[in-house]
Design an enzyme around this catalytic site. Structure first.
Site, short mmCIF file in Angstrom:
data_model
loop_
_atom_site.label_atom_id
_atom_site.label_comp_id
_atom_site.label_asym_id
_atom_site.label_seq_id
_atom_site.Cartn_x
_atom_site.Cartn_y
_atom_site.Cartn_z
N CYS A 279 -73.28 46.57 16.73
CA CYS A 279 -73.72 47.89 16.80
C CYS A 279 -75.22 47.91 16.90
O CYS A 279 -76.15 47.79 17.62
CB CYS A 279 -73.17 48.70 15.62
SG CYS A 279 -72.95 50.45 16.02
N TYR B 215 -75.00 50.98 0.81
CA TYR B 215 -75.58 50.35 -0.26
C TYR B 215 -75.21 50.62 -1.54
O TYR B 215 -75.18 49.69 -2.39
CB TYR B 215 -77.08 50.54 0.01
CG TYR B 215 -78.20 49.54 -0.38
CD1 TYR B 215 -77.78 48.10 -0.19
CD2 TYR B 215 -79.24 49.80 -1.00
CE1 TYR B 215 -78.54 47.02 -0.62
CE2 TYR B 215 -80.09 48.49 -1.25
CZ TYR B 215 -79.83 47.36 -1.30
OH TYR B 215 -80.49 46.36 -1.53
N GLU C 230 -65.23 43.57 13.99
CA GLU C 230 -64.87 42.83 12.53
C GLU C 230 -64.09 44.06 12.05
O GLU C 230 -63.22 43.33 11.22
CB GLU C 230 -66.03 42.99 11.73
CG GLU C 230 -66.73 44.31 11.16
CD GLU C 230 -67.85 44.95 12.07
OE1 GLU C 230 -67.72 44.64 13.36
OE2 GLU C 230 -68.29 45.73 11.49
N HIS D 233 -67.49 47.76 16.68
CA HIS D 233 -67.31 46.86 15.29
C HIS D 233 -66.31 46.04 15.36
O HIS D 233 -65.13 46.64 15.02
CB HIS D 233 -67.33 47.91 14.15
CG HIS D 233 -68.66 48.72 13.83
ND1 HIS D 233 -69.61 47.87 13.28
CD2 HIS D 233 -69.23 49.53 14.18
CE1 HIS D 233 -70.81 48.64 13.03
NE2 HIS D 233 -70.68 49.63 13.62
N GLY E 211 -76.90 45.82 15.60
CA GLY E 211 -77.41 44.42 15.97
C GLY E 211 -77.54 44.29 17.68
O GLY E 211 -78.37 43.54 18.18
N1 GLN Z 1 -77.51 53.38 13.74
C1 GLN Z 1 -77.18 53.01 14.96
C2 GLN Z 1 -76.38 54.13 15.75
O1 GLN Z 1 -76.13 55.24 15.43
C3 GLN Z 1 -76.20 51.89 14.67
C4 GLN Z 1 -74.91 52.11 14.01
C5 GLN Z 1 -74.21 51.22 13.54
O2 GLN Z 1 -74.63 50.08 13.58
N2 GLN Z 1 -72.80 51.44 13.10
O3 GLN Z 1 -76.29 54.04 17.01
#
Ligand code: GLN
Length: 537
Positions: free
Chosen positions: A383, A55, A511, A509, A385
């Site tokens: 992830c 953020y 992306e 990920h 999501g």
């Molecule tokens: N917080 C979640 C985890 O650690 C997802 C991490 C993420 O979205 N990079 O598993």
């Protein structure tokens, strides 16, 4: 060939697009088939970006080799189209750490250890080692921050010293503001900024001027006069429709020839084939698209779009390759609930639930997922999501009341998402997640995952501590959730899918590996599904 160096410095303020300029220089040298890599200096005292808040600092970019780096590395990889290494990131935290551990070992016995020469020598020797280990023709170094910051002054001094030993070309990115009703471009801030670099013993050979509109010839002349540079070395960096246009904009000003001349590199011709392929791809972004799809990114860091920089680029890559335009709606998941989801998501052709950490905003993501599952809006979970998709399915389809993740509630009864066994007992936070490239096995050809990747074994980058709790896997599958991808040993769930419509969640990920020439497969599939839905509307 002995490695030569390009050092990119930014003056006046941040946010001018130093990363894009650096990436464009890499791209241009690559058009000439020089072997190039980037290095980025960041003055902060963190060892790496892994412990920073997206953020505040933007996305944390993860490489195959498990390093967690500044988001600029995403830009470098997307432009250069080569996989990079963690050693290319040199932070204040890393170099101070190296120097103090050497001091404890007794390497500097009898000396008082100082910024100059000990820290600057450490920086220079790192740079030299990277160049020789990777047998580079040219190393392009981006100095993070702005000239004048306390945080990066030792890096700038190290670069001055580097130029005493090696061929170094300094490129200075500056800002030319416009003021008043006539929008007159003003050169004075740049004149002063250039002077302050000269006071540090550095005289840039190329001056790149960021401006809203084309750089005025009068301003160029004035800048040439005050900087002792030839007028053609004053380069225009006006707004472009797409960041990928910048290398082409620089080429149109002979930046390539000027840079190669300054580097003492001559004789090679540009690789026309590479260049024309790139031009074709950029035209796909800049040409008016055949259609546009509307994609909602429903996350908790949406106020700072840099938090999802790679997600945004992956959407652009996937859409451009299908000759489609995209409209991205940035939706703060904290503003969504079961009642307003219909209105907030109205008109969207596809939804992405990106990665994240902690429980804030999770309920809104779950409401968005439920809405998209029930209303058949294509959905991609990344992830966190994907974890939210599993929780939504557990709650609303399997009727497991209170299903959640132990990340949000340690004492929950139904931890459908739980900490990975390999993560239990880890106390240290830096660099300890499940990171980097991991292989995934796709179960069957009749899955969205297989149709997207066209392969049984795939590899994507990861950054997480939690996983789908295998204790709940059967219950979810019985109600129709498809577990289409796992780790190669079958132990960890990597990909889940809905049986009906387009819904897929991945623990990885994807992306992070998307390129304009080779978009991330799951993004391509999402955009296709979204386009189909848009046409059916
Ligand atoms: N917080 C979640 C985890 O650690 C997802 C991490 C993420 O979205 N990079 O598993």
């Amino acid at each position: 060939m002995q490695t030569k160096f390009v050092v990119v410095l930014g003056s006046l303020m941040s946010g001018l697009g130093k990363g894009v300029v650096t990436s464009s220089i890499l791209k241009i040298l690559d058009y000439y088939d020089y072997h190039v890599f980037p290095v980025k200096f960041d003055g902060y005292l963190n060892y790496d970006c892994g412990t920073m808040n997206p953020y505040r600092h933007g996305e944390v970019f993860v490489l195959d080799d498990k390093s967690e780096l500044d988001m600029d590395f995403g830009m470098y990889e997307r432009f250069l189209e080569k996989d990079l290494k963690g050693e290319f990131s040199i932070t204040g935290g890393k170099v101070f750490g190296l120097v103090t551990s050497k001091e404890r070992r007794g390497d500097y016995l009898g000396e008082d250890v100082q910024i100059i020469p000990h820290l600057t020598n450490e920086i220079i020797s790192n740079i030299e080692q990277i160049s020789s280990r990777n047998k580079l023709d040219v190393l392009v170094i981006e100095v993070g921050g702005t000239v004048g910051d306390i945080e990066n002054n030792y890096f700038i001094e190290a670069m001055r010293q580097l130029s005493l030993k090696h061929k170094v070309v300094f490129v200075n990115l500056t800002y030319v503001p416009e003021i008043g009703p006539s929008s007159e471009q003003k050169s004075k801030p740049t004149q002063l900024a250039f002077r302050s670099l000269m006071q540090l013993g550095i005289k840039p050979q190329l001056l790149v001027c960021r401006s809203e509109k084309k750089l005025d010839q009068k301003v160029r002349k004035k800048l040439a006069l005050f900087t002792n540079l030839n007028i053609e070395n004053i380069i225009d960096d006006q707004n472009t429709r797409s960041i990928y246009e910048l290398p082409l904009n620089l080429l149109s000003q002979n930046f390539d020839k000027l840079l190669l001349k300054e580097l003492g590199l001559g004789g090679r011709k540009i690789n026309k084939k590479k260049l024309s392929k790139f031009k074709e791809r950029v035209a796909k972004i800049t040409n008016p698209p055949k259609d546009t799809v509307k994609i909602a990114i429903v996350g908790k860091y949406t106020e700072l779009q840099d938090s999802y920089a790679s997600v945004k680029e992956a959407i652009i890559h996937a859409a451009a390759n299908q000759n489609l335009g995209t409209e991205i709606a940035w939706i703060n998941s904290e503003h969504i609930n079961g009642k307003n989801a219909k209105n907030v998501l109205f008109g969207m052709d596809g939804i992405i639930i990106p990665g994240g950490f902690g429980g804030r905003g999770i309920d809104g993501m779950i409401d968005a997922i439920q809405y998209s599952r029930e209303k058949n809006i294509p959905c991609l979970g990344i992830c966190l999501g994907m974890q939210a998709m599993a929780i939504e399915f557990a709650r609303n389809v399997c009727m497991i009341k209170g299903a959640t993740s132990s990340e949000f509630d340690k004492n929950a009864r139904h931890k459908v998402i739980d900490i990975m066994v390999s993560q239990k007992g880890i106390e240290r936070k830096g660099g300890t997640m499940r990171l980097g490239a991991w292989k995934c096995k796709i179960k069957s050809k009749d899955t969205i995952a297989y149709r997207a990747y066209g392969s049984n074994i795939i590899s994507e980058r990861h950054r997480h501590r939690y996983e789908l709790n295998n204790k709940y896997a059967r219950a979810l599958e019985r109600k129709g959730l498809i577990i289409s991808g796992t780790t190669t040993d079958g132990k960890l769930v990597e990909i889940i899918e809905w049986k009906n419509g387009f819904g897929i969640g991945t623990q990885a990920h994807p992306e992070l590996k998307s390129r304009l020439s080779n978009p991330a497969p799951l993004f391509t599939s999402l955009i296709k599904a979204a386009h189909k839905r848009a046409q059916e509307k």
